[in-house]
Design a protein around this motif. Structure first.
Motif, PDB file in Angstrom:
ATOM      1  N   VAL A 207     107.865  72.602  26.048  1.00 54.52           N
ATOM      2  CA  VAL A 207     108.076  72.840  24.622  1.00 54.52           C
ATOM      3  C   VAL A 207     107.170  73.951  24.116  1.00 54.52           C
ATOM      4  N   CYS A 208     105.897  73.886  24.474  1.00 56.92           N
ATOM      5  CA  CYS A 208     104.951  74.882  23.965  1.00 56.92           C
ATOM      6  C   CYS A 208     105.194  76.270  24.548  1.00 56.92           C
ATOM      7  N   THR A 209     105.804  76.341  25.719  1.00 56.15           N
ATOM      8  CA  THR A 209     106.051  77.636  26.352  1.00 56.15           C
ATOM      9  C   THR A 209     107.406  78.208  25.974  1.00 56.15           C
ATOM     10  N   LEU A 210     108.436  77.379  26.021  1.00 55.91           N
ATOM     11  CA  LEU A 210     109.804  77.849  25.802  1.00 55.91           C
ATOM     12  C   LEU A 210     110.484  77.061  24.692  1.00 55.91           C
ATOM     13  N   GLY A 211     109.721  76.696  23.668  1.00 59.65           N
ATOM     14  CA  GLY A 211     110.289  75.895  22.597  1.00 59.65           C
ATOM     15  C   GLY A 211     111.394  76.595  21.843  1.00 59.65           C
ATOM     16  N   TRP A 212     111.362  77.921  21.757  1.00 59.64           N
ATOM     17  CA  TRP A 212     112.394  78.639  21.006  1.00 59.64           C
ATOM     18  C   TRP A 212     113.747  78.566  21.682  1.00 59.64           C
ATOM     19  N   LEU A 213     113.798  78.131  22.952  1.00 57.94           N
ATOM     20  CA  LEU A 213     115.071  77.970  23.637  1.00 57.94           C
ATOM     21  C   LEU A 213     115.696  76.605  23.374  1.00 57.94           C
ATOM     22  N   PHE A 214     114.950  75.685  22.748  1.00 60.85           N
ATOM     23  CA  PHE A 214     115.428  74.321  22.618  1.00 60.85           C
ATOM     24  C   PHE A 214     116.508  74.175  21.558  1.00 60.85           C
ATOM     25  N   SER A 215     116.347  74.864  20.421  1.00 62.68           N
ATOM     26  CA  SER A 215     117.271  74.657  19.310  1.00 62.68           C
ATOM     27  C   SER A 215     118.673  75.062  19.710  1.00 62.68           C
ATOM     28  N   ALA A 216     119.591  74.140  19.500  1.00 57.30           N
ATOM     29  CA  ALA A 216     120.988  74.385  19.896  1.00 57.30           C
ATOM     30  C   ALA A 216     121.650  75.312  18.891  1.00 57.30           C
TER      31      ALA A 216
END
Length: 1001
Positions: free
Chosen positions: A601-610
Motif C-alpha cells: 500500500v505504501c509503495t504502490l497505493g496509487w494503483l489500488f483505486s479502481a
C-alpha cells in the motif's frame, strides 16, 4: 440453484483486487453493462438524426448529422456482431481453462495448499500432547451399534471409503471431537492422495456457519474455495477462480467437508438441509458434521437421501486418565481420578466423569488446573455443582480465569478483566455474524459505516483544495445559483461521501496484497494468450502513433488525452505485474500478512483505486474527433487550438441532449456505480483539461497548474488506495475500537497474546477461536446485543443509496461536461495592478534626473489598440537636458468570447508597430526580448521634440505582457546612444514587473 451432478450454468464473477464479487451482488452482469453503453450510443445516434446538430468537422470531411447517426447505428450493429464473436472466443478460452491439464494443475495446487494448512493446524497439539486421544464411534441408522476399531487400529479415511456412496455424517455432542475428526479425515485423505500419485478428490473443510442457504450450496462452496485459494484456482492467467472451482466440484475432484450444521441459525436449517439434499443428487460424495438433535430434526429419510451416519462415543476412562495424568505417577489429578473410577451414579464424581469424557472438557480441565493456585478437587466437592451443565460452565470460567490471571498483566501490561472483555467483544461479534475465522482485514465490519467513511475525508478535502486552487471561475450550469466551480465540486464530493455512507455496495472487502517482482515469467504469462499479445501490440502501436502525432500538433486536448491514456495503461500494467492478492492460507502469520500488505500500500497505493471504464472513455473520446479534424486541416501549426475548441463545443452540444443523459450516460454509469467514488477524485484533472481548451480559459492555465493538479490527483488516489486497502481499513478499525474501549490499540499484539495463551488458534494469516463453545462462553451476555445492533439495509436505505448514486452521476456530469466546458468568461489571472507611478523606483529616478517632476496625464481613454502613459517623470527646469520616463499599465478583461489572456495577447500583437500615443517616432530597431513576462517587445528610435524637426532625442519603448496584464515603459534621454536608452528602459521594465508582482521570485 447449481447442482453438482448437472451444472446447467456456470456463473462467472469478476476477480477484483479484493477477491471475488459474490453472486447476487449489486454489480450488473456483463450483458447489463454492455446494454448500458449500447443504449448510450443508440441515444447519441437518435439525437443526431432528430436534432441534427452541427458537427465540429471540416466541410470536406463532414458527413452531416444524419449520415453520422446512421453510421453510429451501423457501428452498434457491428459491435453486436463483434460481441457475439468475443463471446464465442471467451467460450473457447473457457474450454481451455477447464481442460483436463489445467484442472489437474488447479487440483494439485489446492492439495498442496491444504496439506500445508491442515498439517500445521494447532488442534493436532491438543489431541497428541501429552498422549494421543483417539475418538471412537458407532454407526447409527441401522438399529444396532457397531463399534469402530479401537485406538491404534484402522483409520477414519479407510472407514470413509467403505461407506455407501461416499457420504458420511458425523454426529456428536458439544466438544466431542467432530471438527477434529473431520480434520483427521482430510489429512489422511490428502496423505493417501500423495501416495497414489495425485489420484483421488481433495478434501476441503468449510464451516457452514457463514452459509446463507438462499445461495446454492455448491455455488457457495466454490466461492469459498476461490476466495481462500485464489492462486490454486487460477491455473492460467485470466481464468476466473470461481468457474475453475465450480468445475472442480462438477468433476468431483473436490470433496466438501461441511463442518457445523448445528451452527446455522435455527430458522434456516430446514432450507439448508433441502439445499444439501437437492444439490447432491446423483450420488455426490460429501462429509457433514453436526450435533445429534439439530441434525435429526431436519434429516430426510434414507430412501431419498442416502448417507452413512456415525455417532462419536465419549472418551473411555482410561483415555481420560492418560490425558490428565500422563505416566500414571503422583500428581494433583491422582486423587480425583481415583475417586472417579467406580463412582456411584448421580454422585459428584460420576457427574465429573461424564463431563471429562468429552474431549473439549478434558482439555479445559487440564489447562484450568495446571496452575499451583488451583486444585481439581474443587470439582468433586459435595454440593458444589448441581449437574453436568454447571460443571461445564465452571470449567469454561476456570479456564478463562487461568488464561487471564494476574500474571497476564505482568507480561502484557493489560488488566486481565479488560483483556477478557476484549476477547468477549470479538467473540460476540463473530457469533452474531456466524463467523468462524477472525480475519484482521475484516475488522472494519465492526465499525459503523458513518465512521468508516471518515477515512475518505482527507483525499476528498485535498481534491476540493486542488479545485479551489485552480480558481476556474463561476459554474457554467446552472448559472443562476451563483456558485463557483470549486464550490459545486465540493457539493459533488459531499454526495460521494454520503453515497458511501448510505450504501454497503461501495464497501470494498479487499484481500491483503503483496508486491511481486515483474519477472519475465509473469510477463510471459500475461502475454501467453493470443488475446493478450494482440491487445499488447495494439496498445503499444496506438500509444506510439498517438505520441508521434502529438509532436506535430499544438492541441492541448490531444496531449492531455495521450497522457491520460498512457497513465491508464501504466496503471493497468502495474496492477498486473507488480501487485498480486496475497493468499492468507499460505501466510506465515497474520502479522507477516499485514506487513506485506502495508508495504504494497505504501509503495504502490496509487494503483489500488479502481477506475471505471468511463474514465478510459473520457480519455479516448476526444481523439477520434481531433484525428478527423487534423486529417482535413492544411492551415499550418495553429490548427490545434481551433480543433480543441470545436471538439469541446461539439461534446457540450451533444451532452445538452436529455435523451443522451438519461439513456446513455446514466445507464452506462449506473452499471459501474460502485466505482463512481474513486472517479470523483479525478475530476480536478479532467475539469482542468476541459477548461483549458474553452474560450473562457484559453491561455489562463499555466504549467504549474498542470504539475500541481497532476501530483495532487496522484496523492488523492494514493490516499484513497490506503483508505480502501486491508491495512488502511485495519488502522481505522483499531483506532475506532480503541477509542470506544472495545479493543486495544495494539490489536495485533493482543491477538498474538491470545494465540499464545490458547484462546485463539492460528491457521495461516487468520485466527479463530479454539472452539466454538469457548467462543460462545466468552460472548455470553453480549450476543443478543450484537444481534440487535446488526442491521440489514432495508428498502428505504437501498432507495436512498440509489438516489444518492443518481445524484452523484448528475453532479459529475454537471461539474465537468456542463460546468467546466461551459464556464462563463472570467477575469484573467491578474485582477488589478498598483498605480503606475508606484512601479518606479525612486532611486532610479534620482539617478537619471536632476530636478524631477512627476505628474499623471489626463485620463487615458479605454481603447483596445492604443496606449497612453499613466505616469510621466521629467525635468522641472526647461534648460535641463531632456530626460523623460513614461510608464503605463492595462489590465485586460475578456471580450468577444475570448478569455482575458487571449484578448491581452491579441492587443499585444496589434501594437507592435503602433504609435503609442507619443509624438512622432521613427522606429529604427524592433525586436523581441526574452526573460520578461510571457512575451516582450523592444522598439528603439528617435523622437522629434520640435515642429521643425531640428532636434531629436533617442527613445526606447518596452512593452511586456504577463497573463492578461500589459506594462509599457518608455525612456527618452537627450544626446544618449541607443545602448544607453535600451539598458535603462530594460532596468525600468524589470523593476516595474517586480513591483507589480509579475516577475518570478
Amino acid at each position: 440453484m447449481v447442482q453438482i451432478a448437472h451444472l446447467d450454468r456456470l456463473e462467472v464473477v469478476e476477480r477484483t483486487d479484493g477477491g471475488l464479487r459474490g453472486l447476487g451482488g449489486h454489480r450488473r452482469s456483463d450483458a447489463d453493462a454492455w446494454f448500458g453503453w449500447a443504449a448510450g450510443l443508440a441515444a447519441f445516434a437518435v439525437y443526431l438524426l432528430l436534432a441534427q446538430p452541427a458537427l465540429p468537422l471540416k466541410e470536406d470531411l463532414n458527413p452531416g448529422p444524419v449520415t453520422m447517426g446512421w453510421l453510429l447505428l451501423a457501428g452498434i450493429l457491428v459491435l453486436l456482431l463483434g460481441r457475439r464473436a468475443l463471446r464465442r472466443s471467451r467460450e473457447h478460452r473457457m474450454r481451455l481453462w477447464l481442460s483436463a491439464p489445467h484442472l489437474a494443475l488447479a487440483v494439485d495446487r489446492l492439495a498442496e495448499a491444504l496439506s500445508f494448512r491442515y498439517g500445521g493446524d494447532e488442534r493436532w497439539d491438543l489431541i497428541r500432547n501429552p498422549e494421543p486421544v483417539e475418538v471412537t464411534w458407532w454407526e447409527g441408522g441401522g438399529g444396532e451399534e457397531a463399534e469402530s476399531p479401537g485406538p491404534g487400529g484402522g483409520s477414519i479415511a479407510a472407514y470413509f471409503h467403505r461407506t455407501r456412496a461416499g457420504r458420511l455424517v458425523v454426529l456428536g455432542g458439544p466438544g466431542s471431537g467432530k471438527s477434529v475428526l473431520a480434520l483427521r479425515l482430510a489429512t489422511e485423505l490428502l496423505r493417501e492422495r500423495q501416495t497414489h500419485e495425485g489420484r483421488g478428490p481433495v478434501p476441503v473443510i468449510l464451516s457452514l456457519a457463514s452459509w446463507d442457504p438462499r445461495e446454492g450450496l455448491f455455488t457457495w462452496i466454490a466461492r469459498q474455495v476461490a476466495v481462500d485459494h485464489p492462486y490454486a484456482c487460477t491455473p492460467v492467467p485470466g481464468a476466473p477462480p470461481l468457474t475453475v472451482a465450480l468445475a472442480l466440484l462438477r468433476t468431483r475432484q473436490v470433496l466438501p467437508i461441511l463442518d457445523g450444521f448445528d451452527e446455522l441459525p435455527h430458522e434456516v436449517r430446514k432450507r439448508a438441509m433441502r439445499r444439501l439434499r437437492d444439490g447432491t443428487k446423483g450420488g455426490v460424495p460429501f462429509v457433514l458434521t453436526s450435533r445429534q438433535a439439530e441434525y435429526h430434526e431436519h434429516a430426510p429419510e434414507q430412501n431419498v437421501f442416502t448417507r452413512t451416519e456415525i455417532n462419536l462415543r465419549p472418551l473411555e476412562y482410561s483415555a481420560v486418565a492418560a490425558y490428565l495424568n500422563p505416566g500414571g505417577g503422583k500428581s494433583r489429578w491422582t486423587e480425583v481420578l481415583a475417586r472417579l473410577d467406580g463412582a456411584a451414579a448421580d454422585s459428584p464424581e460420576a457427574r465429573l466423569r461424564d463431563v471429562l469424557r468429552v474431549p473439549l472438557m478434558a482439555n479445559l480441565a487440564r489447562e484450568a488446573y495446571s496452575d499451583d493456585d488451583a486444585h481439581p478437587s474443587a470439582l468433586i466437592a459435595p454440593g458444589a455443582f448441581a449437574d453436568t451443565a454447571a460443571i461445564e460452565y465452571h470449567l469454561y470460567g476456570a479456564y478463562l480465569d487461568a488464561i487471564y490471571s494476574p500474571t497476564h498483566e505482568e507480561r502484557t501490561g493489560w488488566d486481565p478483566e479488560t483483556a477478557r472483555a476484549w476477547a468477549g467483544f470479538l467473540a460476540a461479534r463473530m457469533k452474531a455474524r456466524n463467523l468462524e475465522q477472525l480475519a484482521w482485514w475484516r475488522l472494519d465490519e465492526h465499525v459503523p459505516r458513518r465512521v468508516r467513511v471518515l477515512a475518505l475525508v482527507p483525499e476528498f478535502a485535498l481534491s476540493v483544495a486542488l479545485m479551489a486552487r485552480l480558481d476556474l471561475g463561476a459554474w457554467g450550469w446552472p448559472a443562476h445559483l451563483g456558485l463557483s466551480l470549486w464550490q459545486a465540486y465540493a457539493i459533488v464530493c459531499a454526495l460521494a461521501l454520503l453515497h458511501t455512507c448510505a450504501s454497503a455496495e461501495n464497501a470494498e472487502n479487499r484481500l491483503p496484497h503483496q508486491i511481486v517482482r515483474p519477472t519475465g515469467t509473469r510477463l510471459r504469462e500475461a502475454m501467453s494468450e493470443r488475446r493478450g499479445r494482440v491487445l499488447g501490440m495494439c496498445a503499444v502501436a496506438g500509444l506510439a502513433a498517438g505520441w508521434a502525432t502529438t509532436a506535430f500538433t499544438r492541441s492541448g486536448l490531444w496531449l492531455w488525452s495521450m497522457t491520460a491514456i498512457s497513465w491508464v495503461s501504466l496503471r493497468w500494467c502495474g496492477r498486473r505485474l507488480l501487485l498480486a492478492a496475497d493468499d492468507p492460507s499460505l501466510a506465515r502469520s497474520p502479522r507477516a500478512l499485514l506487513r506485506s500488505d502495508r508495504r504494497a500500500v505504501c509503495t504502490l497505493g496509487w494503483l489500488f483505486s479502481a477506475g471505471p471504464p468511463v474514465l478510459t472513455v473520457l480519455c479516448v473520446l476526444p481523439l477520434p474527433l481531433l484525428a478527423i479534424w487534423f486529417a482535413g486541416d492544411a492551415e499550418g501549426p495553429a490548427f490545434g487550438l481551433d480543433a480543441d475548441t470545436g471538439a469541446v463545443r461539439f461534446l457540450v452540444d451533444v451532452l445538452n441532449a436529455p435523451q443522451l443523459l438519461l439513456f446513455g450516460f446514466a445507464s452506462g454509469a449506473w452499471s459501474y456505480r460502485d466505482r463512481l467514488v474513486p472517479l470523483t477524485l479525478v475530476i480536478p484533472l479532467v475539469t482542468l483539461a476541459l477548461y483549458a481548451v474553452t474560450p473562457a480559459a484559453q491561455g489562463m492555465v499555466a504549467a504549474d497548474d498542470w504539475v500541481f493538479t497532476t501530483v495532487g490527483t496522484l496523492v488523492c488516489w494514493s490516499l484513497h488506495g490506503m483508505a480502501v486497502s486491508s491495512w488502511g481499513r485495519l488502522q481505522l478499525a483499531r483506532s475506532y475500537l480503541a477509542a470506544t474501549g472495545s479493543l486495544p490499540l495494539r490489536l495485533i499484539t493482543f491477538l498474538e497474546d491470545a494465540h499464545q495463551r490458547g484462546v485463539l488458534r492460528q491457521a495461516g494469516g487468520v485466527y479463530s477461536f479454539r472452539h466454538v463453545e469457548l467462543r460462545d462462553r466468552l460472548a455470553q451476555g453480549a450476543v443478543e446485543q450484537m444481534r440487535a445492533g446488526a442491521r440489514q439495509l432495508g428498502r428505504a436505505s437501498r432507495f436512498m443509496s440509489a438516489a444518492l448514486a443518481l445524484a452523484l452521476m448528475v453532479g459529475l456530469y454537471a461539474v465537468t461536461l456542463r460546468g467546466a466546458a461551459q464556464a462563463e468568461l472570467v477575469t484573467g489571472p491578474v485582477r488589478s495592478l498598483p498605480s503606475a507611478c508606484r512601479l518606479l523606483d525612486p532611486r532610479h529616478i534620482a539617478a537619471l534626473t536632476e530636478d524631477p517632476v512627476t505628474h499623471a496625464p489626463r485620463a487615458a481613454e479605454d481603447t483596445v489598440f492604443g496606449w497612453q502613459p499613466d505616469c510621466v517623470v521629467g525635468e522641472r527646469s526647461p534648460s535641463a537636458r531632456t530626460v523623460r520616463i513614461e510608464i503605463g499599465t492595462h489590465v485586460v478583461g475578456p471580450a468577444l468570447e475570448r478569455s482575458a489572456v487571449r484578448t491581452a495577447a491579441q492587443i499585444f500583437d496589434s501594437t507592435r508597430s503602433s504609435y503609442f500615443g507619443l509624438s512622432p517616432l521613427a522606429v529604427q530597431v524592433s525586436r523581441r526580448l526574452g526573460n520578461l513576462g510571457d512575451e516582450a517587445h523592444l522598439y528603439v528610435g528617435r523622437r522629434y521634440v520640435d515642429d521643425v524637426e531640428r532636434l531629436s532625442s533617442p527613445v526606447a519603448v518596452i512593452q511586456v505582457r504577463k497573463d492578461n496584464a500589459l506594462v509599457t515603459v518608455c525612456y527618452t534621454e537627450q544626446n544618449a546612444g541607443q545602448a544607453r536608452v535600451i539598458d535603462v528602459a530594460e532596468v525600468l521594465a524589470r523593476t516595474a514587473l517586480r513591483k507589480a508582482a509579475l516577475a518570478p521570485t
